[in-house]
Design a protein around this motif. Structure first.
Motif, mmCIF file in Angstrom:
data_model
loop_
_atom_site.group_PDB
_atom_site.id
_atom_site.type_symbol
_atom_site.label_atom_id
_atom_site.label_comp_id
_atom_site.label_asym_id
_atom_site.label_seq_id
_atom_site.Cartn_x
_atom_site.Cartn_y
_atom_site.Cartn_z
ATOM 1 N N GLU A 1 0.827 -1.216 0.000
ATOM 2 C CA GLU A 1 0.000 0.000 0.000
ATOM 3 C C GLU A 1 0.857 1.260 0.000
ATOM 4 O OE1 GLU A 1 -3.488 2.399 0.132
ATOM 5 O OE2 GLU A 1 -3.012 0.382 -0.578
ATOM 6 N N VAL A 2 2.004 1.222 0.694
ATOM 7 C CA VAL A 2 2.925 2.361 0.661
ATOM 8 C C VAL A 2 3.414 2.594 -0.769
ATOM 9 C CG1 VAL A 2 5.188 3.198 1.395
ATOM 10 C CG2 VAL A 2 3.688 2.093 3.054
ATOM 11 N N VAL A 3 3.826 1.512 -1.447
ATOM 12 C CA VAL A 3 4.292 1.626 -2.829
ATOM 13 C C VAL A 3 3.183 2.164 -3.715
ATOM 14 C CG1 VAL A 3 5.122 0.331 -4.828
ATOM 15 C CG2 VAL A 3 5.978 -0.237 -2.547
ATOM 16 N N ALA B 1 -1.603 11.889 2.709
ATOM 17 C CA ALA B 1 -2.061 10.537 2.364
ATOM 18 C C ALA B 1 -0.962 9.510 2.584
ATOM 19 C CB ALA B 1 -2.543 10.493 0.916
ATOM 20 N N LEU B 2 0.264 9.863 2.212
ATOM 21 C CA LEU B 2 1.385 8.931 2.389
ATOM 22 C C LEU B 2 1.761 8.813 3.862
ATOM 23 C CD1 LEU B 2 3.436 7.029 1.218
ATOM 24 C CD2 LEU B 2 4.884 8.993 0.651
ATOM 25 N N ALA C 1 7.557 14.963 -1.294
ATOM 26 C CA ALA C 1 8.869 14.332 -1.467
ATOM 27 C C ALA C 1 9.467 13.891 -0.137
ATOM 28 C CB ALA C 1 9.823 15.289 -2.175
ATOM 29 N N LEU C 2 9.153 14.587 0.951
ATOM 30 C CA LEU C 2 9.765 14.262 2.240
ATOM 31 C C LEU C 2 9.372 12.860 2.723
ATOM 32 C CD1 LEU C 2 11.628 15.573 4.446
ATOM 33 C CD2 LEU C 2 9.505 16.057 5.683
ATOM 34 N N PRO C 3 8.074 12.541 2.883
ATOM 35 C CA PRO C 3 7.740 11.174 3.302
ATOM 36 C C PRO C 3 8.067 10.132 2.238
ATOM 37 C CG PRO C 3 5.739 12.406 2.788
ATOM 38 C CD PRO C 3 6.866 13.387 2.796
ATOM 39 N N ALA C 4 8.011 10.519 0.960
ATOM 40 C CA ALA C 4 8.325 9.558 -0.091
ATOM 41 C C ALA C 4 9.785 9.131 -0.043
ATOM 42 C CB ALA C 4 7.989 10.152 -1.464
#
Length: 227
Positions: A44-46, A143-144, A179-182
């Motif tokens: 789900e993260v991906v 969301a992430l 971009a930070l959590p990703a």
């Protein structure tokens, strides 16, 4: 392409079993999860990274590619024009290294708030904070982060990242960009090591996702298409 929805943890309706996939290709996130032996929570993260990075605005490199194509250059020169701009130190892509170092610094420190205060006093930037191009906060980041709360809830590095985010919000009124959590996913848990293949390299699929997640959105089209 996958679509965002709250599948949560445990059973994943797209990946579990063969029945939902008869007559059609497995989703990208399920293929990645299967190849890297991920749990459904990490699939789900991906999935969220893939879906939420789709609409990333009209960057200078994209403009260069379209301009070069309009005058009839070869596809190779067209791609070269885009790559030349993407490698610029002031481009969104060129800031990835600074953001990666910043994440390393925050997650290694027992008191991340002190790092935030020191940077601000020195007039330094806080890479990854600020929803550029959006009125308030980046909903993709929220969301992430919501899914990372499920898979990284006991992780010390994630706890420190959240402490840093709270400090930045309190002092500067800024929220994390997508971009930070990703990019943080590489720091959380044992399964996240495999995600370096997705978000932590400069070539192949990893490079493509790195470039996608770092670009600044000009308008939140994804809210209408995928939410």
């Amino acid at each position: 392409m996958d679509r965002i929805g709250d599948h949560g943890g445990g059973s994943h309706p797209v990946c579990d079993g063969d029945a939902p996939n008869k007559g059609r290709r497995r989703s990208d996130s399920c293929q990645i999860g299967k190849a890297l032996n991920f749990s459904n929570e990490w699939v789900e993260v991906v999935r969220r990274i893939l879906v939420l990075s789709v609409d990333h605005g009209f960057s200078p490199s994209a403009y260069a590619v379209r301009t070069a194509a309009s005058v009839g250059v070869t596809p190779y020169r067209n791609v070269a024009a885009g790559l030349a701009l993407a490698a610029g130190r002031y481009s969104a892509f060129g800031r990835l290294d600074a953001m990666s170092r910043f994440i390393d610094e925050l997650t290694a420190a027992p008191g991340p708030k002190n790092i935030i205060v020191r940077r601000l006093r020195a007039g330094e930037e806080l890479p990854g904070f600020g929803a550029v191009g959006m009125p308030d906060e980046d909903p993709r980041a929220q969301a992430l982060l919501a899914q990372l709360d499920k898979v990284c809830s006991r992780d010390e590095a994630f706890r420190r990242l959240k402490m840093a985010a709270a400090a930045v919000a309190e002092i500067k009124g800024l929220k994390p960009g997508f971009a930070l959590p990703a990019m943080f996913v590489n720091h959380c848990g044992t399964e996240s090591t495999g995600l370096q293949l997705v978000t932590g390299t400069d070539s192949g699929m990893g490079g493509a996702l790195n470039r996608a997640i770092s670009a600044r959105p000009t308008r939140p089209h994804f809210l209408h298409k995928y939410w």
